[in-house]
Write a protein that holds these residues in place. Structure first.
Motif, PDB file in Angstrom:
ATOM      1  N   ASP A 137      -2.926  -1.609  -3.148  1.00 21.95           N
ATOM      2  CA  ASP A 137      -3.505  -0.451  -3.844  1.00 21.95           C
ATOM      3  C   ASP A 137      -2.615  -0.040  -5.011  1.00 21.95           C
ATOM      4  O   ASP A 137      -2.773   1.030  -5.587  1.00 21.95           O
ATOM      5  CB  ASP A 137      -3.768   0.720  -2.875  1.00 21.95           C
ATOM      6  CG  ASP A 137      -2.529   1.219  -2.167  1.00 21.95           C
ATOM      7  OD1 ASP A 137      -1.409   0.923  -2.612  1.00 21.95           O
ATOM      8  OD2 ASP A 137      -2.692   1.928  -1.146  1.00 21.95           O
ATOM      9  N   ASN A 174      -4.562   6.741   0.371  1.00 18.42           N
ATOM     10  CA  ASN A 174      -4.670   5.781   1.476  1.00 18.42           C
ATOM     11  C   ASN A 174      -3.700   6.081   2.598  1.00 18.42           C
ATOM     12  O   ASN A 174      -4.096   6.194   3.763  1.00 18.42           O
ATOM     13  CB  ASN A 174      -4.409   4.354   0.976  1.00 18.42           C
ATOM     14  CG  ASN A 174      -5.623   3.767   0.269  1.00 18.42           C
ATOM     15  OD1 ASN A 174      -6.733   4.289   0.398  1.00 18.42           O
ATOM     16  ND2 ASN A 174      -5.423   2.708  -0.471  1.00 18.42           N
ATOM     17  N   ARG A 178      -0.597   4.269  -2.050  1.00 19.11           N
ATOM     18  CA  ARG A 178      -1.350   5.355  -2.693  1.00 19.11           C
ATOM     19  C   ARG A 178      -1.507   6.509  -1.727  1.00 19.11           C
ATOM     20  O   ARG A 178      -1.900   6.319  -0.566  1.00 19.11           O
ATOM     21  CB  ARG A 178      -2.755   4.905  -3.075  1.00 19.11           C
ATOM     22  CG  ARG A 178      -2.918   4.034  -4.261  1.00 19.11           C
ATOM     23  CD  ARG A 178      -3.242   4.696  -5.571  1.00 19.11           C
ATOM     24  NE  ARG A 178      -2.091   5.140  -6.287  1.00 19.11           N
ATOM     25  CZ  ARG A 178      -1.296   4.366  -7.035  1.00 19.11           C
ATOM     26  NH1 ARG A 178      -1.507   3.083  -7.159  1.00 19.11           N
ATOM     27  NH2 ARG A 178      -0.273   4.892  -7.661  1.00 19.11           N
ATOM     28  N   THR A 211      -8.197  -5.247  -4.197  1.00 15.49           N
ATOM     29  CA  THR A 211      -7.665  -3.893  -4.334  1.00 15.49           C
ATOM     30  C   THR A 211      -8.225  -2.984  -3.253  1.00 15.49           C
ATOM     31  O   THR A 211      -9.450  -2.881  -3.075  1.00 15.49           O
ATOM     32  CB  THR A 211      -7.943  -3.366  -5.757  1.00 15.49           C
ATOM     33  OG1 THR A 211      -7.147  -4.154  -6.653  1.00 15.49           O
ATOM     34  CG2 THR A 211      -7.541  -1.916  -5.922  1.00 15.49           C
ATOM     35  N   LEU A 212      -7.303  -2.332  -2.543  1.00 20.58           N
ATOM     36  CA  LEU A 212      -7.662  -1.495  -1.401  1.00 20.58           C
ATOM     37  C   LEU A 212      -7.969  -0.082  -1.890  1.00 20.58           C
ATOM     38  O   LEU A 212      -7.331   0.894  -1.516  1.00 20.58           O
ATOM     39  CB  LEU A 212      -6.506  -1.512  -0.389  1.00 20.58           C
ATOM     40  CG  LEU A 212      -6.046  -2.915   0.033  1.00 20.58           C
ATOM     41  CD1 LEU A 212      -4.744  -2.859   0.816  1.00 20.58           C
ATOM     42  CD2 LEU A 212      -7.145  -3.608   0.846  1.00 20.58           C
ATOM     43  N   ARG A 213      -8.915  -0.006  -2.806  1.00 18.08           N
ATOM     44  CA  ARG A 213      -9.346   1.277  -3.370  1.00 18.08           C
ATOM     45  C   ARG A 213     -10.818   1.168  -3.741  1.00 18.08           C
ATOM     46  O   ARG A 213     -11.343   0.061  -3.886  1.00 18.08           O
ATOM     47  CB  ARG A 213      -8.546   1.593  -4.654  1.00 18.08           C
ATOM     48  CG  ARG A 213      -7.101   1.942  -4.416  1.00 18.08           C
ATOM     49  CD  ARG A 213      -6.322   2.082  -5.727  1.00 18.08           C
ATOM     50  NE  ARG A 213      -7.004   2.907  -6.711  1.00 18.08           N
ATOM     51  CZ  ARG A 213      -6.636   3.010  -7.983  1.00 18.08           C
ATOM     52  NH1 ARG A 213      -5.569   2.343  -8.418  1.00 18.08           N
ATOM     53  NH2 ARG A 213      -7.302   3.766  -8.816  1.00 18.08           N
ATOM     54  N   THR A 233     -10.709   1.628  -9.917  1.00 21.48           N
ATOM     55  CA  THR A 233      -9.470   1.171 -10.554  1.00 21.48           C
ATOM     56  C   THR A 233      -9.456   1.614 -12.011  1.00 21.48           C
ATOM     57  O   THR A 233     -10.512   1.700 -12.642  1.00 21.48           O
ATOM     58  CB  THR A 233      -9.298  -0.359 -10.484  1.00 21.48           C
ATOM     59  OG1 THR A 233      -8.063  -0.704 -11.126  1.00 21.48           O
ATOM     60  CG2 THR A 233     -10.435  -1.125 -11.155  1.00 21.48           C
ATOM     61  N   SER A 240       0.856  -1.194   0.000  1.00 26.61           N
ATOM     62  CA  SER A 240       0.000   0.000   0.000  1.00 26.61           C
ATOM     63  C   SER A 240       0.886   1.236   0.000  1.00 26.61           C
ATOM     64  O   SER A 240       1.788   1.351   0.829  1.00 26.61           O
ATOM     65  CB  SER A 240      -0.889  -0.011   1.247  1.00 26.61           C
ATOM     66  OG  SER A 240      -1.657   1.169   1.286  1.00 26.61           O
TER      67      SER A 240
END
Ligand code: UD1
Ligand code: UDP
Length: 354
Positions: free
Chosen positions: A279, A208, A205, A296-298, A301, A203
């Protein structure tokens, strides 16, 4: 002559097949490194391990605010382009290096090739989205990885004659390096891991990790996943994330944090992971290529191909959603098809440029 401009970890990796192709075929080129990434593990390790020649130029711009970093890169690139006078430059992806490179070259009437054109998250709060949109609209050659990205460019009224569907050079990079990786390194042993029995996380981003709340939620999600599946969580920490974890005073207890890995090591970690939570843009693609499930930690995409083939799911950063999506992905079959091409993207791109 082609000027290949790069500056960050993913650009070095995704440009490596293009540099190798140019070297092998004696294509007149030079590599300009902006120095946006500069720590050994984010930069030089990739030149060393991937046997890439040292860049002819390094601007050493380092970190800074968006305007300061972009401005410094533009100034440095302008000096070099005025001296080298290449017919065209190539940039890859969506970083500040890409924005600065494409903007500077286009004002000097030097043709711009944009590798990985047409990706859109439709989220203008992401710095990368601004960089992508501007670079695509300035570029003379747009190398779209898939028909989906080409379609997006045409929707934005970009001339179809400028758009070429080539596949993504990450397939070339994975194919070229996976074999070398399994022969050269045994990273799993080094970390005491067994295949398909750990969760790999990255991670970095800005949206984030620069938010205490979102970063804390991600870490809570990782702890839920660890408890539910009784597996180690392995987290190579990007320097941005390391800095923010310290700043916010967050606990990483129970998580195996390791330094950023070389590409060969990281590929091994990815290929053998039970599942990857990330992410990262490139890692959504690589897991899809390697047949490894991805969460995906969002919330959005720019890689819809991975959602379409069902190799990936969007969890956002809510901890219970992270657990739910991990459980869902682990119940899916990993027999999807790779939508990113045949591993010959670099050859196609360079042939169009020359
Ligand atoms: C950049 C890109 C992002 C890409 C990522 C790849 C932009 C706007 N962002 O984000 O799209 O996904 O690279 O990893 O271009 N740092 C170091 N050493 C380094 C590099 C960075 O310590 O070699 C630290 C510094 O504290 C720096 C922070 O990381 O302030 C952020 O670096 P920066 O290049 O601004 O953005 P990334 O988050 O790396
Ligand atoms: N990567 C790596 N070592 C690591 C983490 C990632 O070599 O410890 C590679 C990964 O295989 C992928 C690329 O870095 O090719 C992705 O870079 P990153 O996530 O920093 O950027 P993004 O793709 O999100 O722009």
């Amino acid at each position: 002559m082609i000027g290949i401009i790069l500056g960050t970890r993913p650009e070095i990796i995704k440009m490596s097949p293009i540099i190798r192709y140019c070297e092998k075929n004696n294509i007149d080129h030079f590599v300009l490194h902006t120095g946006q990434h500069y720590s050994y593990e984010m930069d030089k390790i990739f030149f060393d391990m991937l046997n890439l020649p040292q860049p002819l130029y390094n601007l050493d711009v380092g970190s800074g605010t968006h305007a300061a970093q972009t401005g410094k890169i533009m100034e440095g690139i302008e000096n070099i382009l005025l001296e080298e006078k290449p017919e065209m430059i190539i940039v890859q992806g969506d970083t500040n290096t890409v924005l600065a490179g494409s903007l500077t070259a286009s004002k000097l009437n030097i043709k711009v090739g944009h590798v990985e054109a047409g990706l859109r998250s439709f989220d203008r709060t992401m710095p990368e989205e601004i960089n992508r949109v501007v670079s695509d609209h300035i570029a003379d050659y747009l190398f779209a990885p898939t028909e989906i990205s080409k379609k997006q460019l045409l929707k934005e009224n970009i001339d179809a004659n400028k758009v070429f569907v080539t596949g993504n050079t990450i397939v070339d990079a994975v194919q070229q390096n996976l074999k070398i990786a399994s022969k050269k390194t045994n990273v799993l042993d080094g970390f005491g891991l067994s295949p398909k029995n750990y969760v790999l996380v990255t991670s970095h981003r800005a949206e984030n990790v620069d938010s205490k709340n979102r970063l804390a939620n991600i870490l809570s999600g990782l702890k839920l996943v660890k408890e539910e599946f009784s597996v180690p969580i392995v987290f190579p920490i990007h320097p941005r994330t390391e800095k923010m974890i310290q700043k916010f005073g967050l606990s990483m207890e129970g998580i195996n944090t390791i330094k950023p890995q070389g590409f060969l090591e990281f590929l091994q970690l990815e290929a053998n992971a039970k599942i990857v939570l990330t992410d990262s843009g490139g890692i959504q693609e690589e897991t899809c290529i390697l047949g490894v499930p991805c969460v995906t930690l969002r919330e959005n995409t720019e890689r819809p191909e991975t959602l379409n083939v069902k190799s990936n799911v969007l969890a956002g950063v809510d901890s219970s959603e992270i657990l739910r999506c991990t459980t869902e992905m682990l119940s899916r079959n990993s027999n999807w098809e790779n939508p990113y091409g045949d591993g010959k993207a670099a050859e196609k791109i360079v042939s169009i440029c020359t």
